[in-house]
Scaffold this motif. Structure first.
Motif, mmCIF file in Angstrom:
data_model
loop_
_atom_site.group_PDB
_atom_site.id
_atom_site.type_symbol
_atom_site.label_atom_id
_atom_site.label_comp_id
_atom_site.label_asym_id
_atom_site.label_seq_id
_atom_site.Cartn_x
_atom_site.Cartn_y
_atom_site.Cartn_z
ATOM 1 N N SER A 105 71.679 16.879 20.192
ATOM 2 C CA SER A 105 70.614 15.924 20.482
ATOM 3 C C SER A 105 69.411 16.088 19.568
ATOM 4 C CB SER A 105 70.157 16.083 21.942
ATOM 5 O OG SER A 105 71.192 15.762 22.840
ATOM 6 N N ASN B 128 67.835 12.115 30.759
ATOM 7 C CA ASN B 128 67.682 13.430 30.137
ATOM 8 C C ASN B 128 68.847 14.296 30.603
ATOM 9 O OD1 ASN B 128 66.665 15.539 28.650
ATOM 10 N ND2 ASN B 128 65.305 16.232 30.274
ATOM 11 N N GLY C 237 68.802 15.906 35.043
ATOM 12 C CA GLY C 237 67.540 15.268 34.724
ATOM 13 C C GLY C 237 67.531 13.895 35.370
ATOM 14 N N SER D 248 71.492 13.554 24.839
ATOM 15 C CA SER D 248 70.778 13.765 26.096
ATOM 16 C C SER D 248 70.347 12.463 26.748
ATOM 17 C CB SER D 248 69.548 14.653 25.863
ATOM 18 O OG SER D 248 69.934 15.944 25.458
ATOM 19 N N LYS D 249 70.388 11.382 25.980
ATOM 20 C CA LYS D 249 69.940 10.084 26.499
ATOM 21 C C LYS D 249 71.031 9.026 26.356
ATOM 22 C CE LYS D 249 65.054 11.062 25.646
ATOM 23 N NZ LYS D 249 64.769 11.222 27.080
#
Length: 267
Positions: A80, A65, A12, A92-93
């Motif tokens: 997440s 992401n 991402g 995810s972050k």
């Protein structure tokens, strides 16, 4: 899949491709004084290996992401989004890091990470995230996380008759995990292929736990409290031996000699 492999790949808008706000040393010191003075006053240190010699700067983890590398993304997406992990930084972050400087070797230049005091830091009970779930090791007969996720992918494909990627969206993944039940696992255990042995162990696990779906399996396996995960504000982050840690938000990433210069300037 090992922690080093997981840390290397960030899909991402990834940490590898995030744009950093470049700062002079004076600007870094000013940022730390205003945002991370309590973290820097403690003994805890956080490290990250980066495949670049020019990665110093201020990053914003909320722009990322990430997805898991070298395995299916079910575990990462679960941690997440599931409510059991709601107090932890969104995987995810987040920047996936370590408290062991030696663990950065082999995949890039060693950097040190300075989170803002307001950040929360997720702390793994082990040096490698995927070693923190002992029941997965038992279910795979010692093989590990990636092999377990291969079985999950197989069960989902058999159930849906599709090779779609259900590990990109939480609602779709949660729905399909709820749809794969104990009868589907029993069917897989009776097949004469490489998945049968692991499926049989999973079937026994589900029968022992008296659970019916893969969603319930994940709730049992990925329970942070049972596995010994913890969370700590960056402002009070302690010195830790060999732990995987992760955090999001504003993060200043610097080379070790820059870190020491910042420390000296704060005295």
């Amino acid at each position: 899949m090992r922690f080093k492999e997981f840390l290397m790949k960030e899909d991402g808008v990834s940490a590898r491709h995030l744009s950093a706000a470049k700062m002079s040393l004076d600007e870094m010191v000013e940022w730390v004084e205003e945002n991370a003075s309590y973290f820097m006053a403690n003994d805890g240190e956080i490290y990250r290996g980066i495949d670049s010699h020019n990665a110093e700067g201020l990053y914003n983890g909320t722009q990322m992401n990430r997805s898991a590398a070298n395995t299916h993304n079910y575990g990462n997406l679960w941690m997440s989004n599931h409510h059991d992990w709601s107090n932890f930084p969104n995987r995810s972050k987040s920047f996936i890091c370590t408290t062991n400087p030696e663990y950065t070797e082999g995949f890039g230049t060693q950097y040190m990470v300075i989170p803002s005091d307001s950040s929360m830091i997720g702390i793994c009970p082990t040096e490698d995230m995927w070693d923190a779930f002992p029941d997965i090791r038992k279910l795979t007969n010692g093989m590990g996380f990636s092999e377990f996720m291969d079985l999950i992918e197989y069960l989902i494909q058999e159930k849906t008759g599709s090779n779609q990627n259900y590990a990109k969206d939480w609602d779709r993944m949660a729905g399909v995990l709820n749809s794969v039940d104990i009868d589907d696992v029993k069917k897989a255990a009776e097949e004469k292929n490489g998945n049968a042995g692991m499926a049989m162990r999973l079937l026994s696990y589900m029968q022992y736990k008296q659970i019916e779906t893969l969603y319930e399996v994940f709730e049992q396996l990925f329970n942070p409290k049972k596995a010994g995960f913890s969370i700590e504000p960056a402002a009070t982050f302690p010195e830790l031996d060999g732990r995987e840690v992760w955090m999001s938000g504003s993060v200043l990433i610097v080379l070790p000699h820059t870190y020491r210069q910042i420390k000296d300037a704060l005295r």
